[in-house]
Design a protein around this motif. Sequence first.
Motif, PDB file in Angstrom:
ATOM      1  N   ASP A 187       0.854  -1.180   0.000  1.00 49.13           N
ATOM      2  CA  ASP A 187       0.000   0.000   0.000  1.00 49.13           C
ATOM      3  C   ASP A 187       0.893   1.234   0.000  1.00 49.13           C
ATOM      4  O   ASP A 187       1.302   1.723   1.043  1.00 49.13           O
ATOM      5  N   LEU A 188       1.206   1.723  -1.188  1.00 51.07           N
ATOM      6  CA  LEU A 188       2.140   2.839  -1.309  1.00 51.07           C
ATOM      7  C   LEU A 188       1.468   4.206  -1.266  1.00 51.07           C
ATOM      8  O   LEU A 188       2.142   5.220  -1.157  1.00 51.07           O
ATOM      9  N   ASP A 189       0.137   4.224  -1.345  1.00 52.42           N
ATOM     10  CA  ASP A 189      -0.534   5.523  -1.399  1.00 52.42           C
ATOM     11  C   ASP A 189      -1.707   5.635  -0.419  1.00 52.42           C
ATOM     12  O   ASP A 189      -2.615   6.419  -0.621  1.00 52.42           O
ATOM     13  N   ASN A 190      -1.664   4.840   0.661  1.00 49.38           N
ATOM     14  CA  ASN A 190      -2.707   4.867   1.687  1.00 49.38           C
ATOM     15  C   ASN A 190      -4.092   4.499   1.169  1.00 49.38           C
ATOM     16  O   ASN A 190      -5.099   4.939   1.712  1.00 49.38           O
ATOM     17  N   THR A 191      -4.152   3.692   0.140  1.00 50.69           N
ATOM     18  CA  THR A 191      -5.434   3.254  -0.394  1.00 50.69           C
ATOM     19  C   THR A 191      -6.035   2.146   0.456  1.00 50.69           C
ATOM     20  O   THR A 191      -7.230   2.143   0.732  1.00 50.69           O
ATOM     21  N   LEU A 192      -5.223   1.201   0.876  1.00 51.52           N
ATOM     22  CA  LEU A 192      -5.707   0.052   1.646  1.00 51.52           C
ATOM     23  C   LEU A 192      -5.785   0.346   3.141  1.00 51.52           C
ATOM     24  O   LEU A 192      -6.682  -0.115   3.828  1.00 51.52           O
ATOM     25  N   VAL A 193      -4.822   1.094   3.648  1.00 53.58           N
ATOM     26  CA  VAL A 193      -4.754   1.424   5.069  1.00 53.58           C
ATOM     27  C   VAL A 193      -4.513   2.922   5.195  1.00 53.58           C
ATOM     28  O   VAL A 193      -3.636   3.476   4.536  1.00 53.58           O
ATOM     29  N   ASP A 194      -5.298   3.552   6.038  1.00 53.43           N
ATOM     30  CA  ASP A 194      -5.114   4.980   6.293  1.00 53.43           C
ATOM     31  C   ASP A 194      -3.988   5.136   7.308  1.00 53.43           C
ATOM     32  O   ASP A 194      -4.194   5.075   8.517  1.00 53.43           O
ATOM     33  N   ARG A 195      -2.781   5.315   6.829  1.00 54.01           N
ATOM     34  CA  ARG A 195      -1.608   5.365   7.683  1.00 54.01           C
ATOM     35  C   ARG A 195      -1.657   6.539   8.659  1.00 54.01           C
ATOM     36  O   ARG A 195      -1.296   6.417   9.822  1.00 54.01           O
ATOM     37  N   LEU A 196      -2.103   7.697   8.201  1.00 56.33           N
ATOM     38  CA  LEU A 196      -2.152   8.867   9.076  1.00 56.33           C
ATOM     39  C   LEU A 196      -3.107   8.627  10.246  1.00 56.33           C
ATOM     40  O   LEU A 196      -2.782   8.943  11.394  1.00 56.33           O
ATOM     41  N   ASP A 197      -4.257   8.050   9.972  1.00 56.37           N
ATOM     42  CA  ASP A 197      -5.202   7.755  11.050  1.00 56.37           C
ATOM     43  C   ASP A 197      -4.593   6.754  12.032  1.00 56.37           C
ATOM     44  O   ASP A 197      -4.723   6.917  13.243  1.00 56.37           O
ATOM     45  N   ALA A 198      -3.921   5.735  11.512  1.00 56.70           N
ATOM     46  CA  ALA A 198      -3.267   4.747  12.382  1.00 56.70           C
ATOM     47  C   ALA A 198      -2.200   5.421  13.238  1.00 56.70           C
ATOM     48  O   ALA A 198      -2.095   5.152  14.440  1.00 56.70           O
ATOM     49  N   PHE A 199      -1.408   6.304  12.631  1.00 54.88           N
ATOM     50  CA  PHE A 199      -0.363   6.993  13.387  1.00 54.88           C
ATOM     51  C   PHE A 199      -0.971   7.913  14.433  1.00 54.88           C
ATOM     52  O   PHE A 199      -0.471   7.992  15.555  1.00 54.88           O
ATOM     53  N   ARG A 200      -2.056   8.602  14.114  1.00 53.44           N
ATOM     54  CA  ARG A 200      -2.720   9.467  15.094  1.00 53.44           C
ATOM     55  C   ARG A 200      -3.224   8.660  16.289  1.00 53.44           C
ATOM     56  O   ARG A 200      -3.066   9.074  17.434  1.00 53.44           O
ATOM     57  N   ARG A 201      -3.854   7.504  16.012  1.00 53.11           N
ATOM     58  CA  ARG A 201      -4.363   6.670  17.110  1.00 53.11           C
ATOM     59  C   ARG A 201      -3.218   6.138  17.960  1.00 53.11           C
ATOM     60  O   ARG A 201      -3.288   6.135  19.189  1.00 53.11           O
ATOM     61  N   TRP A 202      -2.151   5.699  17.306  1.00 52.63           N
ATOM     62  CA  TRP A 202      -1.003   5.197  18.058  1.00 52.63           C
ATOM     63  C   TRP A 202      -0.373   6.315  18.890  1.00 52.63           C
ATOM     64  O   TRP A 202      -0.024   6.120  20.044  1.00 52.63           O
ATOM     65  N   THR A 203      -0.252   7.510  18.305  1.00 59.80           N
ATOM     66  CA  THR A 203       0.349   8.636  19.015  1.00 59.80           C
ATOM     67  C   THR A 203      -0.475   9.012  20.245  1.00 59.80           C
ATOM     68  O   THR A 203       0.080   9.294  21.301  1.00 59.80           O
TER      69      THR A 203
END
Length: 84
Positions: free
Chosen positions: A8-24
């Motif tokens: 997933d190179l363009d956040n199509t499958l997983v919303d990386r920013l949302d995951a990072f916000r939740r982890w943070t």
Amino acid sequence: MQRLTLFDLDNTLVDRLDAFRRWTAEFAAERDLSDEDAAWLITLDDDGSVPTPKVSRPLSALRGSREFDSAQHRTALAVHGSSP
């Protein structure tokens, strides 16, 4: 059985920013860090465009004496990831 690998190179499958916000948010709560510290980490990460070691070093400083390495960072994001 056929093996398949997805990237997933363009956040199509997983919303990386949302995951990072939740982890943070979890990271900050566990360490009694301020909302400003959490916001700083999100800014520092720049939605994944900053190389992981450059984010991991400041995380180590906030975490305390225990080293926080790149593998832990990637694992944390994987655990908090979600599909849109």
